[in-house]
Design a protein around this motif. Structure first.
Motif, short mmCIF file in Angstrom:
data_model
loop_
_atom_site.label_atom_id
_atom_site.label_comp_id
_atom_site.label_asym_id
_atom_site.label_seq_id
_atom_site.Cartn_x
_atom_site.Cartn_y
_atom_site.Cartn_z
N LEU A 254 0.83 -1.21 0.00
CA LEU A 254 0.00 0.00 0.00
C LEU A 254 0.87 1.26 0.00
O LEU A 254 0.63 2.19 -0.78
CB LEU A 254 -0.92 0.01 1.23
N ILE A 255 1.90 1.25 0.87
CA ILE A 255 2.73 2.46 0.98
C ILE A 255 3.50 2.73 -0.31
O ILE A 255 3.49 3.84 -0.85
CB ILE A 255 3.73 2.33 2.15
N VAL A 256 4.14 1.69 -0.84
CA VAL A 256 4.96 1.89 -2.04
C VAL A 256 4.09 2.32 -3.22
O VAL A 256 4.45 3.24 -3.96
CB VAL A 256 5.76 0.61 -2.38
N CYS A 257 2.93 1.67 -3.36
CA CYS A 257 2.06 2.01 -4.49
C CYS A 257 1.46 3.41 -4.30
O CYS A 257 1.34 4.17 -5.26
CB CYS A 257 0.94 0.99 -4.64
N GLY A 258 1.10 3.71 -3.06
CA GLY A 258 0.56 5.05 -2.79
C GLY A 258 1.59 6.12 -3.13
O GLY A 258 1.28 7.12 -3.79
N LEU A 259 2.82 5.86 -2.72
CA LEU A 259 3.90 6.81 -2.99
C LEU A 259 4.12 6.95 -4.50
O LEU A 259 4.28 8.07 -5.01
CB LEU A 259 5.18 6.32 -2.31
N ALA A 260 4.09 5.81 -5.18
CA ALA A 260 4.28 5.84 -6.63
C ALA A 260 3.19 6.69 -7.30
O ALA A 260 3.47 7.50 -8.19
CB ALA A 260 4.25 4.42 -7.20
N LEU A 261 1.96 6.53 -6.85
CA LEU A 261 0.85 7.32 -7.41
C LEU A 261 1.07 8.80 -7.14
O LEU A 261 0.90 9.65 -8.02
CB LEU A 261 -0.47 6.92 -6.77
N LEU A 262 1.45 9.08 -5.89
CA LEU A 262 1.66 10.47 -5.49
C LEU A 262 2.69 11.15 -6.38
O LEU A 262 2.57 12.33 -6.72
CB LEU A 262 2.16 10.47 -4.04
N ILE A 263 3.72 10.38 -6.75
CA ILE A 263 4.76 10.95 -7.61
C ILE A 263 4.30 11.00 -9.06
O ILE A 263 4.47 11.99 -9.76
CB ILE A 263 6.06 10.13 -7.50
N ALA A 264 3.67 9.90 -9.52
CA ALA A 264 3.39 9.77 -10.95
C ALA A 264 2.22 10.62 -11.42
O ALA A 264 2.27 11.20 -12.51
CB ALA A 264 3.13 8.30 -11.30
N VAL A 265 1.16 10.72 -10.61
CA VAL A 265 -0.06 11.38 -11.10
C VAL A 265 0.16 12.84 -11.52
O VAL A 265 -0.24 13.22 -12.62
CB VAL A 265 -1.21 11.23 -10.08
N LEU B 157 11.24 4.82 -0.70
CA LEU B 157 11.29 5.92 -1.67
C LEU B 157 11.81 5.43 -3.01
O LEU B 157 11.24 5.73 -4.06
CB LEU B 157 12.18 7.05 -1.13
N ALA B 158 12.89 4.62 -2.97
CA ALA B 158 13.43 4.10 -4.22
C ALA B 158 12.38 3.27 -4.95
O ALA B 158 12.18 3.40 -6.17
CB ALA B 158 14.67 3.27 -3.95
N GLY B 159 11.68 2.40 -4.19
CA GLY B 159 10.62 1.58 -4.79
C GLY B 159 9.53 2.45 -5.39
O GLY B 159 9.05 2.21 -6.51
N GLY B 160 9.14 3.49 -4.63
CA GLY B 160 8.09 4.38 -5.11
C GLY B 160 8.49 5.10 -6.39
O GLY B 160 7.69 5.21 -7.32
N ILE B 161 9.73 5.56 -6.46
CA ILE B 161 10.18 6.28 -7.65
C ILE B 161 10.23 5.36 -8.87
O ILE B 161 9.73 5.69 -9.95
CB ILE B 161 11.57 6.93 -7.40
N ALA C 125 1.07 -1.07 -10.58
CA ALA C 125 2.02 -0.87 -9.49
C ALA C 125 1.90 -2.00 -8.46
O ALA C 125 2.88 -2.54 -7.99
CB ALA C 125 1.78 0.48 -8.83
N PHE C 126 0.66 -2.37 -8.16
CA PHE C 126 0.44 -3.43 -7.18
C PHE C 126 1.01 -4.75 -7.65
O PHE C 126 1.50 -5.54 -6.86
CB PHE C 126 -1.07 -3.60 -6.92
N GLY C 127 0.93 -4.98 -8.94
CA GLY C 127 1.35 -6.26 -9.46
C GLY C 127 2.83 -6.36 -9.74
O GLY C 127 3.36 -7.44 -9.96
N GLU C 128 3.54 -5.23 -9.74
CA GLU C 128 4.94 -5.26 -10.12
C GLU C 128 5.79 -5.84 -8.98
O GLU C 128 5.71 -5.38 -7.85
CB GLU C 128 5.43 -3.86 -10.47
N ALA C 129 6.59 -6.85 -9.31
CA ALA C 129 7.39 -7.49 -8.27
C ALA C 129 8.89 -7.23 -8.43
O ALA C 129 9.56 -6.72 -7.54
CB ALA C 129 7.13 -8.99 -8.27
N LEU C 130 9.36 -7.56 -9.63
CA LEU C 130 10.80 -7.62 -9.86
C LEU C 130 11.50 -6.29 -9.57
O LEU C 130 12.42 -6.22 -8.76
CB LEU C 130 11.02 -8.03 -11.31
N ALA C 131 11.03 -5.24 -10.25
CA ALA C 131 11.71 -3.96 -10.14
C ALA C 131 11.70 -3.45 -8.70
O ALA C 131 12.69 -2.90 -8.21
CB ALA C 131 11.06 -2.93 -11.07
N VAL C 132 10.56 -3.67 -8.03
CA VAL C 132 10.46 -3.21 -6.65
C VAL C 132 11.40 -4.02 -5.76
O VAL C 132 12.12 -3.47 -4.92
CB VAL C 132 9.00 -3.35 -6.15
#
Lengths: 257, 297
Positions: free
Chosen positions: B78-89, B151-155, B218-225
């Motif tokens: 939840l946190i990583v995906c939320g952060l990713a959205l916050l940055i990407a949107v 943060l790295a995961g979120g970016i 974002a939720f489904g991504e495993a490898l890169a995260v």
């Protein structure tokens, strides 16, 4: 370009040329539009009448490759070169389009849109503007109980009158109408025509129309365009009863167009 | 040449493909449900333990008796995906507005293909670049022990979902009728006013669909995260902390565990939860779309 002193005309157009890329859509147009009158622009499709209309509030600016030379003065001020902003110009010169184009918002918000973008936010003030605007176009009683309904649910004729109300809500001086009834049924058309005649007390109206009877019924002045040229203009009665130019006569008697 | 037999054969074939499309996700769902249920029925863990406790120590044998709390992974996702959205949107919306409203010409000619290239880059490449560029960068800039972090995961995720959101949002903005724009310009609105008062509200529903699609990805991504987040099974201490997500724990453990064991059953349960989450996103998109269609009537 020189700021020649215009006559009492609302719009003074001198030697106007307009190009879309290399195509010249308007050729040396000289024309004056009288205040508090209805001026009808007629002519066959592609003759430049709509293009001319759109130069009056700079809606042609959105067309890529559009280039304009000559003078277009509103109350003696050139709308292209005097530093007047399009924003100010379009507030003074409103527009009603061929297809009714209400915003996907409520009836109230449609009318209140113009005042709001000029910073009117007091509810009481907006309420008053909405009411007077809707009253002026004669749809207040029809709409007052459903101001919060979406404007998209209205019929074409109602939408078009709403669009007129939306235009006058910002108190323009001139209203440009680009074939405002071509998408409407005869009864709605009649209502819009009656409305236009009533409105000339307060506004200067320029209307593009394909409908010769319409021009004849409501306008004071008629201008006939053909292939980018202004062929003839004058009091509507003269144009229709006694055209000076042979092409005008052919067009209004329905021999082409 | 027309023949009735041929027509029938093709019709049957197309129907078969259609049915397969429906059957496959349902079959996967049933499979995951059966596999995931073992944790509860065979090894007697409770749903409460799974969702709300934090110790994930399941035994890699058929006896079981370990602890199966997945809260860390759920919260981590939840946190990583939320952060990713916050940055990407914000970037996505800005890019979409830029390529439709401000520079439509070279927006469609150059920017759009450029954005589409992003989609085609495999996630392992994103992860790798994240690992070699982003992680040391964060480490140096913020003086961290390691740059592997939430943060790295979120970016990295943000970069990955940016193109999907941008493309959908740009399509939605482009679909707003020109007549609505002209009406507003005709009233003397500025380009900014037209964009944020007329165009964006009209495009809102479809833009939201794009955002949810991005979130689902974002939720489904495993490898890169997994490559940049640190894979620590604990709640992160701030955005520079390390944690693990549902997908990273599956990706990192699935190969080493015995099939049928308690620990493996736990991973299947997490997989099933991920399946339910994506189902939820799809339903959400449909609900929003239906509401949008109703509103525009």
């Amino acid at each position: 370009m020189s700021e020649k002193k215009a006559t009492s005309a609302k719009f003074y157009v001198h030697d106007l040329d307009l190009f879309y890329g290399s195509f010249q859509a308007l050729k040396k147009i000289n024309f004056q539009i009288a205040a508090n009158r209805i001026t009808a622009l007629i002519g066959p499709s592609g003759c430049g009448k709509s293009t001319f209309l759109k130069t009056l509030n700079r809606m042609n600016d959105f067309v890529e490759g559009c280039k304009i030379t000559g003078d277009v003065q509103l109350d003696g001020r050139d709308i292209y070169t005097s530093g007047m902003s399009e924003i100010e110009l379009r507030q003074r010169v409103g527009m009603v389009f061929q297809q009714p184009n209400p915003f996907p918002k409520t009836i109230y918000d449609n009318v209140a849109y113009g005042p709001r973008i000029r910073g009117v936010h007091r509810k009481s003030e907006l309420d008053e503007i909405v009411e007077t605007s809707l009253r002026e176009v004669g749809i207040w009683d029809e709409f007052k109980d459903r101001l919060n309904k979406s404007a998209l649910g209205l019929s074409g004729g109602q939408q078009q009158r709403l669009c007129i109300a939306r235009t006058i809500a910002v108190h323009p001086e001139v209203i440009l109408m680009d074939e405002p009834t071509s998408a409407l049924d005869p009864i709605s058309t009649m209502k819009i025509e009656d409305l236009a005649v009533e409105m000339k007390e307060k506004y200067t109206i320029v209307i593009v129309t394909h409908n010769m009877q319409q021009a004849n019924r409501i306008s004071d002045t008629t201008a006939f365009f053909l292939l980018g040229e202004l062929i003839e203009s004058g009091p509507t009665q003269d144009i229709f009863l006694n055209p000076q130019n042979k092409k005008t006569e052919e067009y209004i008697t329905g021999r082409f167009g | 040449m027309y023949s009735k037999g041929k027509e029938k054969t093709w019709k049957f074939f197309v129907l078969l493909c259609g049915l397969l499309m429906i059957a496959l996700p349902i079959a996967i769902g049933i499979f995951l449900a059966v596999k995931g249920n073992a944790l509860f029925y065979q090894y007697h863990h409770t749903l409460g333990e799974f969702l709300f406790t934090t110790t994930w120590k399941l035994k890699d044998d058929l006896v079981g008796g370990g602890k199966g709390g997945a809260a860390v992974f759920i919260v981590g996702s939840l946190i990583v995906c939320g952060l990713a959205l916050l940055i990407a949107v914000p970037f996505s919306l800005a890019a979409a507005i830029f390529m439709t409203e401000i520079a439509p010409k070279w927006g469609t000619k150059i920017l759009r293909p450029a954005v589409e290239i992003f989609v085609g880059i495999p996630s392992v490449v994103y992860g790798w670049i994240g690992m070699t560029v982003l992680v040391p960068f964060l480490q140096n800039v913020f003086h961290l022990k390691t740059g592997r972090s939430v943060l790295a995961g979120g970016i990295v995720l943000a970069v990955m979902i940016f193109p999907s959101i941008t493309t959908v949002a740009a399509d939605a903005i482009r679909a707003v009728p020109v007549s609505a724009r002209m009406a507003a310009y005709g009233l003397g609105a500025t380009r900014w006013q037209v964009t944020h008062q007329i165009v964006m509200p009209a495009a809102q529903t479809s833009v939201l669909t794009g955002v949810i699609l991005g979130l689902a990805r974002a939720f489904g991504e495993a490898l890169a995260v997994a490559m940049v987040i640190g894979k620590t099974p604990a709640f992160p201490k701030g955005i520079f902390g390390q944690t693990a997500t549902m997908t990273t724990v599956i990706a990192s453990r699935m190969a080493e565990l015995m099939e049928g064991s308690e620990a493996k059953a736990g991973l299947w349960t997490i997989a099933f939860i991920l399946y339910l989450i994506s189902l939820f996103f799809i339903f959400l998109i449909h609900i929003i779309a239906a509401k949008g269609a109703k509103k525009n009537k």
